[in-house]
Design a protein around this motif. Structure first.
Motif, PDB file in Angstrom:
ATOM      1  N   GLU A 197      -9.244  -2.931  -6.582  1.00 21.78           N
ATOM      2  CA  GLU A 197      -7.814  -3.048  -6.903  1.00 21.78           C
ATOM      3  C   GLU A 197      -7.525  -2.564  -8.328  1.00 21.78           C
ATOM      4  O   GLU A 197      -6.458  -2.034  -8.609  1.00 21.78           O
ATOM      5  N   MET A 241      -9.004   0.477  -0.078  1.00 22.20           N
ATOM      6  CA  MET A 241      -8.875   0.262  -1.530  1.00 22.20           C
ATOM      7  C   MET A 241     -10.032  -0.657  -1.929  1.00 22.20           C
ATOM      8  O   MET A 241      -9.925  -1.879  -1.865  1.00 22.20           O
ATOM      9  N   ARG A 276      -1.306  -4.658   2.301  1.00 21.93           N
ATOM     10  CA  ARG A 276      -2.721  -5.025   2.465  1.00 21.93           C
ATOM     11  C   ARG A 276      -2.998  -6.403   1.857  1.00 21.93           C
ATOM     12  O   ARG A 276      -2.327  -6.832   0.915  1.00 21.93           O
ATOM     13  N   PRO A 328      -1.055   4.009  -3.946  1.00 20.69           N
ATOM     14  CA  PRO A 328       0.126   3.493  -3.234  1.00 20.69           C
ATOM     15  C   PRO A 328       1.375   4.196  -3.732  1.00 20.69           C
ATOM     16  O   PRO A 328       1.514   4.468  -4.924  1.00 20.69           O
ATOM     17  N   PHE A 372      -7.009   4.656  -3.322  1.00 21.96           N
ATOM     18  CA  PHE A 372      -7.769   4.542  -2.085  1.00 21.96           C
ATOM     19  C   PHE A 372      -9.014   5.430  -2.202  1.00 21.96           C
ATOM     20  O   PHE A 372      -8.961   6.488  -2.829  1.00 21.96           O
ATOM     21  N   SER A 421       0.836  -1.209   0.000  1.00 23.48           N
ATOM     22  CA  SER A 421       0.000   0.000   0.000  1.00 23.48           C
ATOM     23  C   SER A 421       0.866   1.253   0.000  1.00 23.48           C
ATOM     24  O   SER A 421       0.578   2.205  -0.719  1.00 23.48           O
ATOM     25  N   ASP A 422       1.879   1.263   0.817  1.00 21.48           N
ATOM     26  CA  ASP A 422       2.776   2.427   0.887  1.00 21.48           C
ATOM     27  C   ASP A 422       4.108   2.007   1.487  1.00 21.48           C
ATOM     28  O   ASP A 422       4.183   1.019   2.220  1.00 21.48           O
ATOM     29  N   HIS A 443      -6.048  -0.592   4.240  1.00 21.47           N
ATOM     30  CA  HIS A 443      -4.736  -0.094   3.811  1.00 21.47           C
ATOM     31  C   HIS A 443      -3.589  -0.998   4.256  1.00 21.47           C
ATOM     32  O   HIS A 443      -2.672  -1.264   3.499  1.00 21.47           O
ATOM     33  N   HIS A 444      -3.613  -1.450   5.497  1.00 24.88           N
ATOM     34  CA  HIS A 444      -2.575  -2.404   5.910  1.00 24.88           C
ATOM     35  C   HIS A 444      -3.077  -3.376   6.959  1.00 24.88           C
ATOM     36  O   HIS A 444      -3.847  -3.028   7.847  1.00 24.88           O
TER      37      HIS A 444
END
Ligand SMILES: [Fe+2]
Length: 331
Positions: A254, A251, A172, A272, A259, A161-162, A177-178
Motif C-alpha cells: 500500500e 497491490m 479493495r 488507482p 499495482f 482502487s479505481d 484490486h477489488h
C-alpha cells in the motif's frame, strides 16, 4: 474504523433452493458444508465458505460477511461503531465456520456480518465442477455510489482502487484490486458475483464445463482494463450474473501505491485513478455493447466485437509523453 481483511460469503435468497444447490455444487464446484431446512451453506474445495442459499420468494443478496483480524474483540468493535452512530447487533451461529458476528446495515440496506474468527469447512474428497479458489468479489448497483463508497472507506477500511467516471467504483480490502464494486443505478440490486480461478487454463476448463452443461457465456473471455482481470460471465439459473476471473491487479504494498506492474497495464506505474467514460470495457475480447453505465453486462447477441482500442489509448498516451519531453527546454 474497522479494517476488513477479506470477504467471507454472500447470502443469496432463491425461490428454488434445490436447483441452486445443484448449480453451485455440480457446475461451480462448491461443497455442501451444511444443510438445514431452509438454507444450505456452500464452501470452496479449500474450505472457505462462499455462498449461503436461503429459501425466499425473490432473488436477492441481502447479507454479506467480512472478516476482520482474528482475535479482534467484537464487543470493542460494536462500541466503536456506536460512537460513529451505527447500531449493530451480536449474532451467533451464522454458519458452521462463523460462530459469532456483528451485524449492521450498510447505507444501501445490505446487512454486513463482521466476524473475526473462522473455522474452515471439512474436506470434501469429491472433485467436481469449476472449483474456484475463492469468493472473489461482489458488485451491487445502487443510487448513491458516492455515499456507499464513503461508508466502506471511512467505516470499514476499504481503499478505492479505481473509478470509472463518477458512477462505477472498485474498492479493495486486501491486495486484490477489488472485493466490492458499486455501480450507479436507480434500483438497488445485486449486479454480479465473481469467483477467483487459479489461472487462464482453469478459465478455459470453466468454459468447457459450462458448454458441456449447455450454459452459454454472456460475455468473454476478455481481459478487463480496470482491474485487468481475465474474465468470463454467465447467468446462473436464478438469472444472477456469475463471473469467473483470474489475473486481477494486485497491490502488494500500500505504501508503494501502485499495482504490481504488468505488461498489459496502460500506465507506468498503474496507480488507482479515475478512468474516463470513454475507457473501453476490456483490453481484448468482445467489447461490451451496452451503455457505459451497464458495463460488465453482456454484449448484445451477434454484435461484431471491436478490438484493441485500449492499445490505441496506450499508444496515444506514450506519444503525448514523448512530445511533452521534446518540448521541454534543454538545460
Ligand atoms: Fe466483476
Amino acid at each position: 474504523m474497522l479494517q476488513i481483511k477479506r470477504a467471507g460469503h454472500s447470502t443469496l435468497t432463491t425461490p428454488d433452493i434445490e436447483k441452486m444447490v445443484d448449480y453451485f455444487t455440480r457446475i461451480v464446484g462448491l461443497s455442501v458444508a451444511a444443510r438445514e431446512k431452509n438454507r444450505v451453506i456452500l464452501a470452496t474445495k479449500s474450505g472457505l465458505e462462499a455462498i449461503v442459499l436461503e429459501r425466499g420468494s425473490a432473488v436477492d443478496a441481502p447479507r454479506l460477511s467480512f472478516q476482520v483480524a482474528p482475535g479482534s474483540d467484537l464487543g470493542e468493535i460494536a462500541s466503536r461503531l456506536k460512537k460513529a452512530g451505527l447500531k449493530s447487533e451480536r449474532r451467533s451461529d451464522i454458519t458452521p465456520g462463523i460462530g459469532e458476528a456483528l451485524a449492521f446495515q450498510d447505507p444501501k440496506g445490505t446487512t454486513l456480518e463482521i466476524f473475526s474468527d473462522f473455522d474452515f469447512a471439512p474436506e470434501d474428497p469429491n472433485f467436481a465442477g469449476v472449483m474456484p479458489l475463492k469468493f472473489g468479489h461482489i458488485a451491487y448497483q445502487c443510487p448513491d455510489v458516492q455515499g456507499v463508497v464513503k461508508f466502506y472507506c471511512d467505516m470499514l477500511g476499504f481503499r478505492v482502487s479505481d473509478w470509472r467516471s463518477d458512477y462505477f467504483a472498485f474498492l479493495r480490502c486486501s491486495r486484490d484490486h477489488h472485493t466490492v464494486n458499486f455501480l450507479r443505478n436507480e434500483k438497488t440490486a445485486i449486479h454480479h458475483i465473481a469467483f477467483e480461478m487459479r489461472d487462464w487454463s482453469d478459465i478455459k476448463r470453466a468454459c468447457d464445463m459450462l458448454a458441456r452443461n449447455n450454459i452459454t457465456l454472456t460475455w468473454g473471455p476478455i481481459r478487463h482494463i480496470i482491474g485487468h482481470n481475465i474474465a468470463i460471465y454467465h447467468k446462473n439459473p436464478d438469472g444472477v450474473v456469475i463471473e469467473f476471473f483470474c489475473d486481477i491487479d494486485q497491490m502488494f504494498d500500500e505504501e508503494l501505491g501502485f499495482f504490481e506492474p504488468r505488461p498489459w497495464h496502460q500506465d507506468r506505474p498503474q496507480r488507482p485513478k479515475v478512468w474516463g467514460d470513454d475507457t473501453p470495457s476490456n483490453w481484448w475480447g468482445p467489447m461490451s455493447r451496452q451503455t457505459p453505465q451497464s458495463d460488465h453486462a453482456a454484449p448484445k447477441p451477434n454484435s461484431e466485437p471491436a478490438r484493441s482500442p485500449a492499445l490505441a489509448h496506450a499508444r496515444k498516451r506514450q506519444a503525448e509523453k514523448k512530445s511533452r519531453r521534446k518540448t521541454r527546454p534543454s538545460k
